[in-house]
Write a protein that holds these residues in place. Structure first.
Motif, PDB file in Angstrom:
ATOM      1  N   SER A 117     -30.434 -78.834 -42.403  1.00 51.04           N
ATOM      2  CA  SER A 117     -31.190 -80.077 -42.303  1.00 51.04           C
ATOM      3  C   SER A 117     -30.808 -80.855 -41.047  1.00 51.04           C
ATOM      4  O   SER A 117     -31.674 -81.447 -40.391  1.00 51.04           O
ATOM      5  CB  SER A 117     -30.993 -80.942 -43.544  1.00 51.04           C
ATOM      6  OG  SER A 117     -29.667 -81.380 -43.636  1.00 51.04           O
ATOM      7  N   GLU A 118     -29.523 -80.833 -40.679  1.00 46.67           N
ATOM      8  CA  GLU A 118     -29.097 -81.504 -39.453  1.00 46.67           C
ATOM      9  C   GLU A 118     -29.700 -80.821 -38.223  1.00 46.67           C
ATOM     10  O   GLU A 118     -30.165 -81.490 -37.295  1.00 46.67           O
ATOM     11  CB  GLU A 118     -27.575 -81.511 -39.351  1.00 46.67           C
ATOM     12  CG  GLU A 118     -26.906 -82.455 -40.326  1.00 46.67           C
ATOM     13  CD  GLU A 118     -25.394 -82.333 -40.344  1.00 46.67           C
ATOM     14  OE1 GLU A 118     -24.834 -81.509 -39.602  1.00 46.67           O
ATOM     15  OE2 GLU A 118     -24.764 -83.070 -41.132  1.00 46.67           O
ATOM     16  N   ASN A 119     -29.702 -79.495 -38.217  1.00 50.52           N
ATOM     17  CA  ASN A 119     -30.290 -78.758 -37.102  1.00 50.52           C
ATOM     18  C   ASN A 119     -31.786 -79.015 -36.993  1.00 50.52           C
ATOM     19  O   ASN A 119     -32.320 -79.147 -35.897  1.00 50.52           O
ATOM     20  CB  ASN A 119     -30.030 -77.254 -37.258  1.00 50.52           C
ATOM     21  CG  ASN A 119     -28.590 -76.887 -37.024  1.00 50.52           C
ATOM     22  OD1 ASN A 119     -27.823 -77.659 -36.442  1.00 50.52           O
ATOM     23  ND2 ASN A 119     -28.208 -75.720 -37.484  1.00 50.52           N
ATOM     24  N   ALA A 120     -32.443 -79.105 -38.128  1.00 52.01           N
ATOM     25  CA  ALA A 120     -33.876 -79.373 -38.135  1.00 52.01           C
ATOM     26  C   ALA A 120     -34.175 -80.744 -37.545  1.00 52.01           C
ATOM     27  O   ALA A 120     -35.157 -80.916 -36.811  1.00 52.01           O
ATOM     28  CB  ALA A 120     -34.424 -79.274 -39.554  1.00 52.01           C
ATOM     29  N   MET A 121     -33.327 -81.734 -37.845  1.00 57.49           N
ATOM     30  CA  MET A 121     -33.534 -83.076 -37.298  1.00 57.49           C
ATOM     31  C   MET A 121     -33.401 -83.074 -35.779  1.00 57.49           C
ATOM     32  O   MET A 121     -34.208 -83.685 -35.076  1.00 57.49           O
ATOM     33  CB  MET A 121     -32.542 -84.066 -37.904  1.00 57.49           C
ATOM     34  CG  MET A 121     -32.821 -84.398 -39.339  1.00 57.49           C
ATOM     35  SD  MET A 121     -31.840 -85.761 -40.029  1.00 57.49           S
ATOM     36  CE  MET A 121     -30.219 -85.486 -39.401  1.00 57.49           C
ATOM     37  N   VAL A 122     -32.389 -82.371 -35.274  1.00 59.17           N
ATOM     38  CA  VAL A 122     -32.169 -82.309 -33.829  1.00 59.17           C
ATOM     39  C   VAL A 122     -33.328 -81.592 -33.147  1.00 59.17           C
ATOM     40  O   VAL A 122     -33.836 -82.035 -32.115  1.00 59.17           O
ATOM     41  CB  VAL A 122     -30.827 -81.609 -33.508  1.00 59.17           C
ATOM     42  CG1 VAL A 122     -30.675 -81.366 -32.030  1.00 59.17           C
ATOM     43  CG2 VAL A 122     -29.668 -82.438 -34.026  1.00 59.17           C
ATOM     44  N   LYS A 123     -33.766 -80.493 -33.736  1.00 63.63           N
ATOM     45  CA  LYS A 123     -34.864 -79.712 -33.162  1.00 63.63           C
ATOM     46  C   LYS A 123     -36.162 -80.524 -33.153  1.00 63.63           C
ATOM     47  O   LYS A 123     -36.908 -80.521 -32.170  1.00 63.63           O
ATOM     48  CB  LYS A 123     -35.049 -78.434 -33.969  1.00 63.63           C
ATOM     49  CG  LYS A 123     -35.834 -77.368 -33.264  1.00 63.63           C
ATOM     50  CD  LYS A 123     -35.735 -76.053 -34.027  1.00 63.63           C
ATOM     51  CE  LYS A 123     -36.241 -74.917 -33.188  1.00 63.63           C
ATOM     52  NZ  LYS A 123     -36.093 -73.623 -33.831  1.00 63.63           N
ATOM     53  N   THR A 124     -36.424 -81.236 -34.234  1.00 59.42           N
ATOM     54  CA  THR A 124     -37.611 -82.081 -34.309  1.00 59.42           C
ATOM     55  C   THR A 124     -37.553 -83.186 -33.269  1.00 59.42           C
ATOM     56  O   THR A 124     -38.568 -83.500 -32.634  1.00 59.42           O
ATOM     57  CB  THR A 124     -37.737 -82.695 -35.719  1.00 59.42           C
ATOM     58  OG1 THR A 124     -37.774 -81.640 -36.672  1.00 59.42           O
ATOM     59  CG2 THR A 124     -38.985 -83.534 -35.841  1.00 59.42           C
ATOM     60  N   ALA A 125     -36.370 -83.748 -33.058  1.00 60.86           N
ATOM     61  CA  ALA A 125     -36.216 -84.836 -32.090  1.00 60.86           C
ATOM     62  C   ALA A 125     -36.544 -84.364 -30.675  1.00 60.86           C
ATOM     63  O   ALA A 125     -37.261 -85.045 -29.932  1.00 60.86           O
ATOM     64  CB  ALA A 125     -34.802 -85.398 -32.142  1.00 60.86           C
TER      65      ALA A 125
ATOM     66  N   LYS B  50     -28.814 -82.434 -25.823  1.00 58.22           N
ATOM     67  CA  LYS B  50     -28.125 -82.678 -27.089  1.00 58.22           C
ATOM     68  C   LYS B  50     -28.313 -81.497 -28.038  1.00 58.22           C
ATOM     69  O   LYS B  50     -27.363 -81.071 -28.704  1.00 58.22           O
ATOM     70  CB  LYS B  50     -28.670 -83.960 -27.727  1.00 58.22           C
ATOM     71  CG  LYS B  50     -27.906 -84.433 -28.930  1.00 58.22           C
ATOM     72  CD  LYS B  50     -28.433 -85.777 -29.396  1.00 58.22           C
ATOM     73  CE  LYS B  50     -27.592 -86.322 -30.530  1.00 58.22           C
ATOM     74  NZ  LYS B  50     -28.089 -87.617 -31.002  1.00 58.22           N
ATOM     75  N   ALA B  51     -29.536 -80.956 -28.071  1.00 57.77           N
ATOM     76  CA  ALA B  51     -29.808 -79.799 -28.924  1.00 57.77           C
ATOM     77  C   ALA B  51     -28.994 -78.592 -28.472  1.00 57.77           C
ATOM     78  O   ALA B  51     -28.469 -77.841 -29.300  1.00 57.77           O
ATOM     79  CB  ALA B  51     -31.293 -79.471 -28.917  1.00 57.77           C
ATOM     80  N   ALA B  52     -28.848 -78.426 -27.154  1.00 58.39           N
ATOM     81  CA  ALA B  52     -28.059 -77.306 -26.629  1.00 58.39           C
ATOM     82  C   ALA B  52     -26.581 -77.501 -26.938  1.00 58.39           C
ATOM     83  O   ALA B  52     -25.880 -76.547 -27.293  1.00 58.39           O
ATOM     84  CB  ALA B  52     -28.273 -77.177 -25.132  1.00 58.39           C
TER      85      ALA B  52
ATOM     86  N   LYS C 107     -25.279 -79.058 -29.439  1.00 54.86           N
ATOM     87  CA  LYS C 107     -25.036 -78.851 -30.862  1.00 54.86           C
ATOM     88  C   LYS C 107     -25.277 -77.412 -31.292  1.00 54.86           C
ATOM     89  O   LYS C 107     -25.022 -77.061 -32.435  1.00 54.86           O
ATOM     90  CB  LYS C 107     -25.926 -79.793 -31.682  1.00 54.86           C
ATOM     91  CG  LYS C 107     -25.515 -81.243 -31.566  1.00 54.86           C
ATOM     92  CD  LYS C 107     -26.338 -82.097 -32.506  1.00 54.86           C
ATOM     93  CE  LYS C 107     -25.843 -83.517 -32.500  1.00 54.86           C
ATOM     94  NZ  LYS C 107     -24.668 -83.721 -33.334  1.00 54.86           N
ATOM     95  N   GLY C 108     -25.796 -76.587 -30.383  1.00 59.29           N
ATOM     96  CA  GLY C 108     -25.999 -75.182 -30.695  1.00 59.29           C
ATOM     97  C   GLY C 108     -27.309 -74.871 -31.379  1.00 59.29           C
ATOM     98  O   GLY C 108     -27.500 -73.777 -31.899  1.00 59.29           O
ATOM     99  N   VAL C 109     -28.228 -75.839 -31.402  1.00 59.13           N
ATOM    100  CA  VAL C 109     -29.524 -75.612 -32.028  1.00 59.13           C
ATOM    101  C   VAL C 109     -30.361 -74.680 -31.153  1.00 59.13           C
ATOM    102  O   VAL C 109     -31.074 -73.808 -31.652  1.00 59.13           O
ATOM    103  CB  VAL C 109     -30.261 -76.952 -32.272  1.00 59.13           C
ATOM    104  CG1 VAL C 109     -31.647 -76.737 -32.831  1.00 59.13           C
ATOM    105  CG2 VAL C 109     -29.443 -77.803 -33.224  1.00 59.13           C
ATOM    106  N   ILE C 110     -30.285 -74.876 -29.831  1.00 57.12           N
ATOM    107  CA  ILE C 110     -30.913 -73.962 -28.886  1.00 57.12           C
ATOM    108  C   ILE C 110     -29.840 -73.492 -27.910  1.00 57.12           C
ATOM    109  O   ILE C 110     -28.817 -74.143 -27.745  1.00 57.12           O
ATOM    110  CB  ILE C 110     -32.093 -74.612 -28.123  1.00 57.12           C
ATOM    111  CG1 ILE C 110     -31.652 -75.858 -27.372  1.00 57.12           C
ATOM    112  CG2 ILE C 110     -33.242 -74.918 -29.052  1.00 57.12           C
ATOM    113  CD1 ILE C 110     -32.721 -76.473 -26.501  1.00 57.12           C
ATOM    114  N   LYS C 111     -30.088 -72.370 -27.269  1.00 60.46           N
ATOM    115  CA  LYS C 111     -29.105 -71.815 -26.343  1.00 60.46           C
ATOM    116  C   LYS C 111     -29.154 -72.549 -25.012  1.00 60.46           C
ATOM    117  O   LYS C 111     -30.143 -73.221 -24.693  1.00 60.46           O
ATOM    118  CB  LYS C 111     -29.362 -70.331 -26.136  1.00 60.46           C
ATOM    119  CG  LYS C 111     -29.124 -69.537 -27.408  1.00 60.46           C
ATOM    120  CD  LYS C 111     -29.187 -68.067 -27.146  1.00 60.46           C
ATOM    121  CE  LYS C 111     -28.859 -67.314 -28.422  1.00 60.46           C
ATOM    122  NZ  LYS C 111     -28.834 -65.878 -28.221  1.00 60.46           N
TER     123      LYS C 111
END
Length: 86
Positions: A19-27, A60-62, A64-68
């Motif tokens: 859920s945390e990763n989804a929030m970052v990705k959506t942002a 920020k997404a990178a 946190k490791g959400v995207i490479k």
């Protein structure tokens, strides 16, 4: 549903992280979408402001490791090229 205590914890942890990763990705997707909308309007001042917001969200997404990292660099480069077309 798992019966072992560690497996139960793992399910709970995975759900939280997802859920945390989804929030970052959506942002970051929303930030890039807003930037592209400003570019299509032709509003350069608004686009430059939203460019900063979008690149920050991608970084920020990178982080946190959400995207490479390479994906983040590619997206930032694409946003910069789009901004320079104005």
């Amino acid at each position: 549903m798992p019966n072992i205590k560690s497996a139960i914890k793992r399910v709970k942890t995975t759900k939280t992280r997802s859920s945390e990763n989804a929030m970052v990705k959506t942002a970051y997707k929303t930030a890039t979408k807003n930037f592209k909308a400003a570019v299509e309007e032709g509003n350069k001042e608004k686009a430059t402001e939203l460019f900063k917001v979008a690149t920050k969200a991608v970084e920020k997404a990178a982080k946190k490791g959400v995207i490479k990292d390479n994906t983040a660099s590619r997206k930032k480069s694409s946003l910069a090229r789009t901004l320079n077309t104005l």
